[in-house]
Every structure is written in C-alpha cells, then in structure tokens.
Design a protein around this motif. Structure first.
Motif, PDB file in Angstrom:
ATOM      1  N   LEU B  35       0.828  -1.203   0.000  1.00 23.18           N
ATOM      2  CA  LEU B  35       0.000   0.000   0.000  1.00 23.18           C
ATOM      3  C   LEU B  35       0.862   1.253   0.000  1.00 23.18           C
ATOM      4  CD1 LEU B  35      -3.055  -0.323   2.411  1.00 23.18           C
ATOM      5  CD2 LEU B  35      -2.996   0.474   0.053  1.00 23.18           C
ATOM      6  N   SER B  36       1.885   1.223   0.887  1.00 20.44           N
ATOM      7  CA  SER B  36       2.686   2.443   1.007  1.00 20.44           C
ATOM      8  C   SER B  36       3.448   2.706  -0.278  1.00 20.44           C
ATOM      9  CB  SER B  36       3.636   2.356   2.198  1.00 20.44           C
ATOM     10  OG  SER B  36       4.784   1.632   1.848  1.00 20.44           O
ATOM     11  N   TRP B  37       3.922   1.640  -0.926  1.00 25.72           N
ATOM     12  CA  TRP B  37       4.611   1.870  -2.200  1.00 25.72           C
ATOM     13  C   TRP B  37       3.653   2.368  -3.274  1.00 25.72           C
ATOM     14  CZ3 TRP B  37       9.445   2.403  -3.787  1.00 25.72           C
ATOM     15  CH2 TRP B  37      10.462   1.994  -2.923  1.00 25.72           C
ATOM     16  N   TRP B  38       2.427   1.864  -3.206  1.00 24.59           N
ATOM     17  CA  TRP B  38       1.432   2.347  -4.176  1.00 24.59           C
ATOM     18  C   TRP B  38       1.226   3.833  -4.005  1.00 24.59           C
ATOM     19  CZ3 TRP B  38      -4.466   2.237  -3.745  1.00 24.59           C
ATOM     20  CH2 TRP B  38      -5.035   2.502  -4.998  1.00 24.59           C
ATOM     21  N   MET B 183      11.430  -6.797   6.935  1.00 20.75           N
ATOM     22  CA  MET B 183      10.247  -6.348   6.193  1.00 20.75           C
ATOM     23  C   MET B 183       9.743  -5.018   6.723  1.00 20.75           C
ATOM     24  SD  MET B 183       8.160  -9.847   5.787  1.00 20.75           S
ATOM     25  CE  MET B 183       8.056 -10.645   4.214  1.00 20.75           C
ATOM     26  N   GLY B 184       9.715  -4.911   8.063  1.00 16.62           N
ATOM     27  CA  GLY B 184       9.251  -3.664   8.663  1.00 16.62           C
ATOM     28  C   GLY B 184      10.097  -2.493   8.213  1.00 16.62           C
ATOM     29  N   LEU B 185      11.403  -2.703   8.207  1.00 18.19           N
ATOM     30  CA  LEU B 185      12.297  -1.619   7.789  1.00 18.19           C
ATOM     31  C   LEU B 185      12.139  -1.328   6.306  1.00 18.19           C
ATOM     32  CD1 LEU B 185      15.506  -2.509   9.793  1.00 18.19           C
ATOM     33  CD2 LEU B 185      13.868  -0.704  10.240  1.00 18.19           C
ATOM     34  N   PHE B 186      11.932  -2.398   5.548  1.00 14.62           N
ATOM     35  CA  PHE B 186      11.746  -2.204   4.107  1.00 14.62           C
ATOM     36  C   PHE B 186      10.512  -1.362   3.825  1.00 14.62           C
ATOM     37  CE2 PHE B 186       9.774  -3.681   0.141  1.00 14.62           C
ATOM     38  CZ  PHE B 186      10.759  -3.276  -0.734  1.00 14.62           C
ATOM     39  N   ALA B 187       9.483  -1.542   4.656  1.00 15.97           N
ATOM     40  CA  ALA B 187       8.274  -0.735   4.474  1.00 15.97           C
ATOM     41  C   ALA B 187       8.495   0.681   4.995  1.00 15.97           C
ATOM     42  CB  ALA B 187       7.099  -1.389   5.198  1.00 15.97           C
ATOM     43  N   ALA B 188       9.247   0.790   6.095  1.00 11.76           N
ATOM     44  CA  ALA B 188       9.312   2.076   6.796  1.00 11.76           C
ATOM     45  C   ALA B 188      10.226   3.075   6.112  1.00 11.76           C
ATOM     46  CB  ALA B 188       9.783   1.850   8.232  1.00 11.76           C
ATOM     47  N   ILE B 189      11.407   2.591   5.694  1.00  8.65           N
ATOM     48  CA  ILE B 189      12.420   3.532   5.215  1.00  8.65           C
ATOM     49  C   ILE B 189      11.919   4.327   4.007  1.00  8.65           C
ATOM     50  CG2 ILE B 189      14.714   3.693   4.202  1.00  8.65           C
ATOM     51  CD1 ILE B 189      15.469   1.299   6.030  1.00  8.65           C
TER      52      ILE B 189
END
Lengths: 328, 226
Positions: B35-38, B183-189
């Motif tokens: 979602l965040s990347w979208w 994964m969390g960091l991959f989403a957050a950064i």
C-alpha cells in the motif's frame, strides 16, 4: 458558469494504475533479492581434514633422510640400516630392494664362470686337431680347420667382449662402491658436524645456566648485603632517634638540687604517630618523688618527641622505655 | 527446531516454518508495504504533475494572457487543469458574479473566500495519503520488531528442552524472526523518505498558491477600480 461546476472538478489522478504496478514490481525485486541475492546457507560446512603431527621435528628430518636412499646405490645395506634405526617407518620399504639388486649382480659372475670352461675345451680342441692336420692334409680338413679357426676367432672375440664387459661392470661396481663410501663419509661428517653442533649447543646452554646461576648468586648476595645494610641503617636510625629523644627530655628536666647518690628513674612512654605522648607511666621510681615528677614533667614538655621520618619504624617507638640518670 | 545442524535456510522455507503470529506480522507488513509503495508512486506522479502544471500556468498568466480566455480554457478542460488554474477559476468566477458598481471591498472579500476554499480543497487533495506514509514510517518497524521478538522468544523456548545448547538450535529461529524486522524496515524507510519529500513538495506548492492568490486579488482589485 456556476460554482457548482467548479466544485465538481474531480481530481483526475494520473497513472494510479501504473503506481500500483510499480509498487508490486518493487516488492518482487525485493523478494528476488532476498531469495537469490542473499546466499542463504544451503550447504553444511564440510569437515576439514587435518593431519595431526605429534612431533614436529620428525617431519623436518624425514625429507632429509628419505632423499639419500634413492641417490645411494641400492646394494648398500649397511649404510641404510643405521639410519633406519632412529626412523623406522620410511626406510623400511626400501631395504628389501637392495637385497634384490644385490642378488642380481652376482648372476653375471656365474655366467663368466661358465664361459671360461668353454674356452678351455676350445683350446684343447685346437691342440688336438693340429696333429690331425699334420696326419691328414686334406682340403676338406683344411676347410674345416679354416672354419674352426674362424669360429675360434669369433669365440675369442666374443670372449674378449665379455671380458671387456666384465671389466666395465667391475669398474662400475668399484665406482659405485667408491660413491657409496664417499656418501658414507659425507654422512659421517655431517653426523659428526651435527654432533659437534649439538655439543656446542649443550655447552652454550650449560654456560648460560652457569652464568645465570652466577648472576642469581650474585644477586642474592647483593640482596643479602643490601638487607643487612638496611638493617644496620634501621638500627642506627632507631638508636640515633632514641638518643635524640633522651637528649630532648634531659634538656627539659629541671633537676632538683642536691640529691644523694645517682638515682635512676624509669618511665614507660606510649607514643602516637607524629611524636605525641599518649601515656606516661612510672615503671621504676628513683625513690625521690621530686626527681620522678621533674622527669615526668620534662617528658610532657618535650612533646612532640623527635621520630624518624620513615613511618615503618614507628613500631619501634610505640612503647618507649626511658631511663634517666640523675647524674650523667 | 530440530537437532540437525544442516537446516534448510532458504528464504521461503524460513517464512513457511515461522510461527503463526510471525507469519501474520509478515503478511500485515507485506500489505502495508504494498500500500505504502502504491501511495508513494501515486503521490510522486501527482505532485510532479502538479508542479509542472503550476509552472505552466504561472508562465502563461504572468506573460499577460487574457483572463477571460484563461478562464474559458480552465472550465473547458476540467480534468486536465491544475490546482492553481482551479483557484484562479474559482476566484475569477466569483469576482465576475458581482454586478459592476457593487462595493469593491465586499467583492474582493468574497473573491478571496472563494479562492481560499478552493485552495483548501486542493491542498487537501495534494496532502491526502501523506499521513498514511507517515504512519507506515513510524509504525511498521514496531510491527516488524514485534514479530522478531516473538520469533526469538519461541526459538529460545525451544532451547529449554535441549541439554547442549548450540547456536544451530537458535539460528534458524532468529533468522526467520529477523525477516520480520527486515520487512518492517523495508516498508518504513521508503515511507519516511517519501513522506518528508512529499511534505516539502506540497509545502512549496502551498506557498506558491497563497502568493498567487494574493497577487490575483491585487490584479482583480485594480481591474475593478480601473
């Protein structure tokens, strides 16, 4: 134109689908990186094969001793055997070879032995046919003789060749023997050298030990001397300060006049570090109270008493016995 | 964890062998990340497009184009108009609604109000989903950490039944647990980076819009007075 028209302006979001596709793409790339990029441990670590040598020096010696055997002519067993004693493993397979080779060279010798007997009959034959020639001078006999002569010549040639071969072999053998002897000599020399080196090393070690022992003895003597000197110093210091204390007290005494004889008073003084007086007790009275009290007052007046600067010496002064004579 | 030293340490195997909660955390994180990347890409396109259109409009407007023509163009090309054009259209239409001769002060007030309303709406549109990116940036590391802590707890609990504890007993569990943090960091950064970038981008646009509004009201006031 109304405001409602403007309000109905909807925001046409550009490329929202493309954004979604790109987002999925980014994740696919990430997952691919995780799967293929990181080298996850798939193979167990293979066990290492390590040779354990119980004695390191052996491994150094072995190559040196294994090399000579191939160089050495095989028949020499004596030279190999003494070396094989310290080191049983590597030379063992080789000693049998020299025996085999040794058995081979003798073989030609019997052949030589067999050939000479052949000669002799030939010579005998020569001698025998000669009288026959004289008896029957036929052409055929002459031809036969000629043939025999040719044969004999050939045989002689062969014999000579064989002799030459034998000589060559003997020469080779001698050479080999000489080589062996040289090798042995060299080895013996090397051994001697090594022994000498070892002896020298041992001597050097012994010398070092002796020197060390000497140094230790000297150091001990020095220490003892130092300790004695220190003790002397300490006793000197203590006596010096005791004299100083006594002198100080004596200088403070107001002597009562005209006491008969030479009365002696003894005091037991307890000191504090720094020279302060904790307690003064009369341990032996002089019999004259005036003299006793005068000395006691003098002791209190003379505080702080002089003490050596070294605090370790204070124990000697903690409990002082002070004896004062009326007349010096 | 089994006692064999040679574990299947492949990425997929680690995920599939993780405990349920860790798997759940991973699923949530994957969804959040998607979602965040979208939104990151959407906002990228939107803001880049907006900046380009604002540049174009300012260029045309300050070159002295006819306001009526500009207004016509804006209203006819509804879906292709930029935020600044819409602000201009709102103000201009409001200004024109008043009959000539009416109180200038009142006209300008209502014009400004109309422009401000559109401005608010436009800013709201531009800033939409930015708060989501901020939330992802701050929360998803914690979600990943939760999964990691849970996984490590499990892997250590399995140690209690083993007499000789080796790193091989714990390693797979920790590895699979750490995937959650990754994964969390991959989403957050990227979310944090994008949020900061887009926030500054929208701020710049907002100041441009506000200054344009002031300038436009001056122009309209002069026009009414003149």
């Amino acid at each position: 134109m109304s405001v409602s028209v403007l309000r109905n302006f909807s925001h046409s979001e550009p490329k929202s689908l493309l954004a979604g596709v790109l987002a999925v793409l980014v994740h696919l790339v990430f997952v691919a990186l995780m799967i293929f990029g990181l080298n996850w441990k798939d193979h167990p670590p293979e066990g290492m094969i390590v040779d354990i040598w119980t004695e390191l020096p052996k491994s150094v010696q072995e190559p040196v001793k294994t090399q000579p055997p191939p160089k050495q002519p095989k028949p020499v067993q004596e030279s190999v055997k003494p070396k094989s004693e310290p080191e049983p493993e590597p030379p063992k397979p080789e000693p049998p070879k020299p025996e085999l080779t040794k058995s081979e060279p003798p073989k030609p010798a019997p052949q030589k032995a067999t050939t000479p007997p052949i000669k002799k009959p030939d010579i005998a034959m020569k001698e025998k046919p000669e009288p026959i020639k004289e008896a029957k001078p036929d052409v055929e006999e002459q031809k036969k003789k000629e043939r025999e002569k040719i044969k004999e010549q050939e045989r002689l040639k062969e014999l000579e060749k064989q002799k030459e071969l034998e000589k060559k072999k003997e020469l080779e053998k001698q050479k080999e023997l000489e080589k062996q002897k040289e090798f042995e000599k060299q080895k013996e020399l090397e051994k001697q050298k090594e022994l000498q080196k070892q002896k020298e090393k041992e001597q050097a070690v012994q010398r070092q030990r002796e020197q060390e022992a000497k140094a230790q003895r000297e150091a001990e003597a020095k220490r003892a001397a130092q300790q004695a000197a220190a003790r002397n110093q300490i006793t000197n210091e203590i006596s010096k300060y005791k004299a100083m204390i006594l002198a100080k007290i004596r200088s403070r005494i107001v002597m009562p006049p005209d006491l008969p004889g030479n009365p002696v008073v003894e005091f037991n003084v307890t000191l504090l570090p720094g020279g302060d007086i904790l307690d003064v007790r009369l341990s032996k009275s002089s019999g004259h109270t005036a003299f006793d009290s005068a000395v006691e007052r003098a002791i209190f007046l003379s505080k702080p008493l002089p003490l050596p600067p070294d605090p370790t010496l204070f124990n000697e002064f903690r409990n002082l016995n002070i004896t004062v004579h009326y007349r010096e | 964890m089994s006692t064999t030293v040679t574990q299947d340490m492949s990425f997929l195997h680690l995920i599939s062998s993780a405990s349920l909660l860790v798997q759940l955390v991973m699923l949530i994180l994957v969804m959040i990340s998607l979602l965040s990347w979208w939104f990151i890409f959407r906002k990228l396109f939107v803001i880049r497009n907006e900046i380009k259109k604002t540049d174009d409009f300012e260029d045309i407007f300050w070159r002295g184009a006819d306001m009526n023509a500009l207004y016509q163009r804006t209203t006819s090309a509804r879906y292709d108009s930029g935020s600044m054009e819409r602000i201009f259209a709102a103000g201009f239409s409001e200004f024109n609604k008043h009959p000539p001769g009416s109180d200038l002060e009142a006209v300008m007030d209502s014009t400004r109000r109309a422009m401000r309303a559109t401005y608010q709406r436009e800013m709201d549109y531009l800033e939409s989903h930015l708060s989501f990116l901020a939330t992802v940036g701050s929360v998803s590391p914690y979600i990943g950490l939760l999964g990691t802590v849970w996984g490590i707890m499990n892997s250590f609990r399995s140690l209690s039944s083993v007499t000789q504890a080796t790193i091989a007993h714990v390693a797979p569990g920790i590895a699979e647990a750490l995937i959650a943090t990754a994964m969390g960091l991959f989403a957050a950064i990227p979310a944090v980076v994008a949020y900061n970038r887009y926030a500054s981008g929208t701020d710049q646009l907002a100041t441009r819009f506000e200054s344009f509004m002031e300038e436009l009201s001056n122009v309209l006031q002069r026009r009414a007075a003149g």
